[in-house]
Scaffold this motif. Structure first.
Motif, PDB file in Angstrom:
ATOM      1  N   ILE A  21       0.584  -0.941   0.095  1.00 47.00           N
ATOM      2  CA  ILE A  21      -0.127   0.085   0.071  1.00 47.00           C
ATOM      3  C   ILE A  21       0.862   1.286   0.156  1.00 47.00           C
ATOM      4  CG2 ILE A  21      -1.536   0.884   1.297  1.00 47.00           C
ATOM      5  CD1 ILE A  21      -2.764  -1.286   0.430  1.00 47.00           C
ATOM      6  N   ALA A  22       1.523   0.692   0.707  1.00 49.28           N
ATOM      7  CA  ALA A  22       2.148   2.625   0.727  1.00 49.28           C
ATOM      8  C   ALA A  22       3.609   2.401   0.348  1.00 49.28           C
ATOM      9  CB  ALA A  22       4.475   2.018   1.530  1.00 49.28           C
ATOM     10  N   ASP A  23       4.358   1.678  -1.017  1.00 47.17           N
ATOM     11  CA  ASP A  23       4.644   1.439  -2.315  1.00 47.17           C
ATOM     12  C   ASP A  23       3.886   1.980  -3.508  1.00 47.17           C
ATOM     13  OD1 ASP A  23       6.981   0.209  -1.290  1.00 47.17           O
ATOM     14  OD2 ASP A  23       6.289  -1.411  -1.897  1.00 47.17           O
ATOM     15  N   ILE A  24       2.299   1.956  -3.464  1.00 45.45           N
ATOM     16  CA  ILE A  24       0.904   2.535  -4.566  1.00 45.45           C
ATOM     17  C   ILE A  24       1.406   4.141  -4.393  1.00 45.45           C
ATOM     18  CG2 ILE A  24      -1.147   2.248  -4.792  1.00 45.45           C
ATOM     19  CD1 ILE A  24      -0.905  -0.870  -4.405  1.00 45.45           C
ATOM     20  N   PHE A  25       1.105   4.297  -2.814  1.00 44.70           N
ATOM     21  CA  PHE A  25       0.827   6.184  -2.424  1.00 44.70           C
ATOM     22  C   PHE A  25       2.075   6.242  -2.870  1.00 44.70           C
ATOM     23  CE2 PHE A  25       1.545   8.965   0.529  1.00 44.70           C
ATOM     24  CZ  PHE A  25       0.478   9.510   0.142  1.00 44.70           C
ATOM     25  N   MET A  26       3.488   5.936  -2.779  1.00 49.46           N
ATOM     26  CA  MET A  26       4.805   6.731  -3.425  1.00 49.46           C
ATOM     27  C   MET A  26       4.847   6.610  -4.825  1.00 49.46           C
ATOM     28  SD  MET A  26       5.828   7.961  -0.379  1.00 49.46           S
ATOM     29  CE  MET A  26       7.592   7.859  -1.268  1.00 49.46           C
ATOM     30  N   PHE A  27       4.486   5.810  -5.404  1.00 48.30           N
ATOM     31  CA  PHE A  27       4.107   6.020  -7.025  1.00 48.30           C
ATOM     32  C   PHE A  27       3.180   6.751  -7.668  1.00 48.30           C
ATOM     33  CE2 PHE A  27       1.763   4.764 -11.052  1.00 48.30           C
ATOM     34  CZ  PHE A  27       3.219   4.497 -11.212  1.00 48.30           C
ATOM     35  N   PHE A  28       2.240   7.219  -6.884  1.00 47.48           N
ATOM     36  CA  PHE A  28       1.232   7.931  -7.204  1.00 47.48           C
ATOM     37  C   PHE A  28       1.907   9.967  -6.798  1.00 47.48           C
ATOM     38  CE2 PHE A  28      -1.580   4.681  -8.112  1.00 47.48           C
ATOM     39  CZ  PHE A  28      -2.609   5.016  -8.900  1.00 47.48           C
ATOM     40  N   LEU A  29       2.584   9.430  -5.427  1.00 49.00           N
ATOM     41  CA  LEU A  29       3.472  10.487  -5.538  1.00 49.00           C
ATOM     42  C   LEU A  29       4.176  11.270  -6.422  1.00 49.00           C
ATOM     43  CD1 LEU A  29       3.008  12.965  -3.104  1.00 49.00           C
ATOM     44  CD2 LEU A  29       4.573  11.969  -1.856  1.00 49.00           C
ATOM     45  N   LYS A  30       4.544  10.182  -6.425  1.00 44.20           N
ATOM     46  CA  LYS A  30       6.302  10.369  -7.517  1.00 44.20           C
ATOM     47  C   LYS A  30       5.790  11.563  -8.969  1.00 44.20           C
ATOM     48  CE  LYS A  30       9.753   7.823  -5.070  1.00 44.20           C
ATOM     49  NZ  LYS A  30      10.384   6.481  -5.558  1.00 44.20           N
ATOM     50  N   LEU A  31       4.154  10.555  -9.303  1.00 46.52           N
ATOM     51  CA  LEU A  31       3.725  10.675 -10.738  1.00 46.52           C
ATOM     52  C   LEU A  31       3.539  12.069 -10.674  1.00 46.52           C
ATOM     53  CD1 LEU A  31       3.385   9.509 -13.293  1.00 46.52           C
ATOM     54  CD2 LEU A  31       0.900   9.213 -12.671  1.00 46.52           C
ATOM     55  N   PHE A  32       2.858  12.292  -9.766  1.00 40.03           N
ATOM     56  CA  PHE A  32       2.332  13.507  -9.823  1.00 40.03           C
ATOM     57  C   PHE A  32       3.430  14.827  -9.493  1.00 40.03           C
ATOM     58  CE2 PHE A  32       0.920  17.503  -6.327  1.00 40.03           C
ATOM     59  CZ  PHE A  32       0.033  18.160  -7.044  1.00 40.03           C
ATOM     60  N   ALA A  33       4.368  14.517  -8.736  1.00 42.53           N
ATOM     61  CA  ALA A  33       5.273  15.848  -8.164  1.00 42.53           C
ATOM     62  C   ALA A  33       6.251  15.203 -10.061  1.00 42.53           C
ATOM     63  CB  ALA A  33       6.423  14.784  -7.769  1.00 42.53           C
ATOM     64  N   LYS A  34       6.402  14.270 -10.445  1.00 46.20           N
ATOM     65  CA  LYS A  34       6.926  14.008 -12.203  1.00 46.20           C
ATOM     66  C   LYS A  34       6.520  15.363 -13.359  1.00 46.20           C
ATOM     67  CE  LYS A  34      10.201  11.751 -11.444  1.00 46.20           C
ATOM     68  NZ  LYS A  34      11.951  11.351 -11.258  1.00 46.20           N
ATOM     69  N   PHE A  35       4.511  15.347 -12.970  1.00 44.27           N
ATOM     70  CA  PHE A  35       3.569  16.558 -13.642  1.00 44.27           C
ATOM     71  C   PHE A  35       4.053  17.936 -13.073  1.00 44.27           C
ATOM     72  CE2 PHE A  35      -0.404  18.918 -14.350  1.00 44.27           C
ATOM     73  CZ  PHE A  35      -0.409  18.624 -14.972  1.00 44.27           C
ATOM     74  N   ILE A  36       4.355  18.160 -11.472  1.00 52.01           N
ATOM     75  CA  ILE A  36       4.745  19.594 -11.315  1.00 52.01           C
ATOM     76  C   ILE A  36       5.787  19.723 -12.088  1.00 52.01           C
ATOM     77  CG2 ILE A  36       5.140  20.707  -9.229  1.00 52.01           C
ATOM     78  CD1 ILE A  36       2.228  20.244 -10.061  1.00 52.01           C
ATOM     79  N   GLY A  37       6.555  18.864 -12.180  1.00 58.53           N
ATOM     80  CA  GLY A  37       7.895  19.225 -12.860  1.00 58.53           C
ATOM     81  C   GLY A  37       7.740  19.260 -13.739  1.00 58.53           C
TER      82      GLY A  37
END
Length: 617
Positions: free
Chosen positions: A248-264
């Motif tokens: 569950i933590a890995d899935i949450f971190m995946f979407f968090l990183k995906l959102f960060a990439k979008f902001i980048g």
């Protein structure tokens, strides 16, 4: 209290717990033994140590943090299980095994100089996005041709900021493969080219050893199953129960990183486009000589330079740094979010950019303050001339006169100065800051009053600028021609120089204003209540149209008579003004001013000033 050890792993210093250090040491020694007869053994071991150092660096928050058994176990899990490489089982006898799932592939952006034509940026981007490098090079070509050199600037920035894939671990990460011992070995062996007989023998020997290792590992596993105890089983159950929450933590971190990439991506795109557009605008303005088209608020660069007595090139650099540096840092921030291994621009570059931006901010504040002070005082230069030939029985034709060479009447830029050449080929500085107004007068002849005004830091200097204004008008017969522009000396500073012309016409005079006067009369001019292109009779405080249609007649006169019934007092209010009379006093207020009479004292307030007269000497 545990003892810590300082180690140097691939040139990086770490603080590590003694137990963790012993485990790591046995792990590395076991790996070295598995590659005893392998070709490229030293390079394989060096890359493995470099990758382990990189994984340790990702897991420590500060330089003083101590690496423990947990971090070592995580690294071993990623790099590969020890039993696959003849690692002694005694490493894991004292502790339960960690979860064995491997992390997903994570690509990193590097420059691939092995297959490059210039700097390896295109090849590295091709690996990162999983497409052929040819398409990346086509995109660069489109940006260079269609983006006015945009592609060249972005390519140079990526060439500087994106690191080159030098080690085997970096080359593996560039393609998105997991950096394990087997992949490192495979990558290095693939680089040797043609396999010789000796290499084949070494591989065969390594295969035999791996086979022996697997057999030994199988025996050890069988013995372990036989000798299993309750405590170890309990630890394994606890470890399995944590797997769900870790997922569950890995899935949450995946979407968090995906959102960060979008902001980048947004930050990088905004910064790049803004910086390139700013650079193109500034450079094109310099070569085209149109720096007055670059505005900062309500002021353009030329106006700021002249108003603050600052060199134009200095104002240009200050404004460029003030806008360009934040956009450049915004691009770098977005790129930093997208590329984890992006090289730092260095403390010197960071502090240099910050210092340049702060100096630019201070500079623009000083320029703004100097500009404000340079307009603090206003001074007039007034001249008046009577038009003896224009009486209340005459008709005056009024029009604006332009110069076809440099003052086009269709130009709407009234208040800004420009340069041109007159009929003699001399350079002149001009502006169309001219306005006029019509007033009625009780005098028998017409007159023209010209008020030239300018601003500066002192009244005296503003007075000089006002007197230097050149403005002409001419009366030819019954036609009054007013210049629609002013001239100032080329070396005079520009400080809101303008001219206002007041035309006083006797009551009863007929006025015919040309339609080209519409843009030049003031709001409080009598013409603002009528229309140009008609014959207008001057009345007391208004113009009456002689040839207008009924629907065009805007005469909205009104008159109120009030009898106070006290000492014969009377109040009259109409479009001409206010008039109040009594037996002893009178007050008259209209466009000509204020006139009051009480007892034996008479007060007149008009454009000529205040005049007080008395019947008593």
């Amino acid at each position: 209290m545990n003892k810590t050890v300082n180690i140097n792993l691939a040139g990086i210093f770490f603080h590590i717990d003694e137990d963790a250090y012993l485990k790591l040491q046995r792990y590395l020694e076991a790996i070295k033994r598995s590659f005893t007869d392998s070709q490229g053994r030293s390079e394989i071991i060096a890359d493995i140590e470099s990758r382990i150092a990189e994984l340790f660096s990702e897991r420590i928050l500060n330089e003083k943090q101590v690496i423990g058994n947990k971090q070592v176990d995580e690294v071993i899990t990623i790099m590969g299980q020890p039993e696959d490489y003849l690692v002694d089982d005694e490493i894991f006898e004292d502790e339960p095994k960690q979860r064995t799932h491997t992390t997903g592939r994570s690509k990193k952006l590097y420059r691939d100089t092995e297959t490059s034509y210039v700097g390896g940026v295109s090849a590295g981007l091709a690996h990162y996005f999983g497409i052929d490098a040819l398409w990346i090079r086509i995109i660069w070509l489109v940006l260079v041709i269609g983006g006015f050199g945009t592609g060249i600037l972005i390519y140079i920035l990526l060439w500087i900021l994106v690191p080159e894939a030098k080690t085997t671990s970096e080359k593996i990460l560039m393609t998105g493969e997991n950096v394990t011992i087997s992949n490192i070995e495979k990558k290095i062996r693939d680089g040797f080219g043609t396999v010789s007989d000796s290499v084949g023998q070494n591989l065969q020997t390594a295969g035999d050893k791996l086979k022996e290792g697997f057999e030994s590992a199988s025996d050890n596993i069988s013995n372990s199953v036989k000798n299993i105890d309750v405590n170890k089983s309990t630890n394994r159950i606890k470890s399995s129960s944590q797997t769900f929450f870790d997922t569950i933590a890995d899935i949450f971190m995946f979407f968090l990183k995906l959102f960060a990439k979008f902001i980048g991506i947004i930050l990088m795109f905004t910064g790049a486009v803004g910086f390139i557009a700013t650079t193109v605008v500034f450079i094109s303005s310099i070569f085209m000589g149109r720096m007055d088209q670059i505005h900062l608020g309500n002021s353009d660069l030329v106006y700021l330079a002249e108003a603050s007595s600052t060199p134009i090139w200095l104002v240009f650099l200050i404004v460029y740094f003030l806008i360009g540096i934040p956009l450049l840092l915004l691009f770098y921030l977005g790129l930093k979010i997208l590329v984890n291994n992006l090289k730092s621009i260095g403390s010197v570059a960071k502090f240099t950019l910050l210092g340049a931006w702060l100096l630019s901010l201070i500079g623009i504040c000083i320029i703004g303050a100097k500009q404000g002070l340079s307009y603090s005082e206003k001074a007039p230069s007034i001249s008046t001339e009577k038009l003896e030939s224009i009486t209340k029985k005459d008709t005056l034709y009024l029009s604006m006169r332009s110069n076809e060479t440099y003052s086009d009447s269709n130009n709407n830029n009234f208040n800004s100065f420009d340069t041109a050449f007159n009929d003699n080929g001399d350079k002149i500085t001009f502006a169309r800051s001219v306005a006029f107004k019509i007033r009625s007068t009780r005098d028998s002849v017409a007159k023209v009053k010209v008020i030239k005004t300018a601003r500066n830091s002192s009244f005296e200097s503003a007075k000089v600028l006002a007197e230097n204004i050149s403005y002409e008008y001419e009366l030819i017969g019954n036609e009054l021609l007013l210049d629609n522009h002013i001239l100032i000396p080329n070396d005079d500073i520009k400080r809101s120089q303008r001219v206002e012309v007041t035309i006083y016409l006797p009551v009863g005079t007929t006025l015919f204003p040309d339609e080209n006067t519409h843009r030049f009369h003031t709001n409080n001019c009598l013409l603002s209540k009528t229309k140009e292109g008609h014959f207008l009779t001057v009345s007391n405080g208004k113009l009456l149209c002689n040839d207008c249609n009924d629907e065009d007649d805007d005469d909205d006169d009104f008159e109120i008579d009030v009898n106070i019934n006290k000492d014969g007092a009377k109040l009259k209010i109409n479009s001409e003004g206010i008039e109040a009379t009594s037996n002893t006093n009178s007050l008259e207020i209209n466009e000509n001013g204020v006139k009051s009479k009480t007892n034996n004292v008479e007060v007149n307030i008009d454009e000529d000033g205040i005049k007080i007269t008395s019947d008593k000497e």
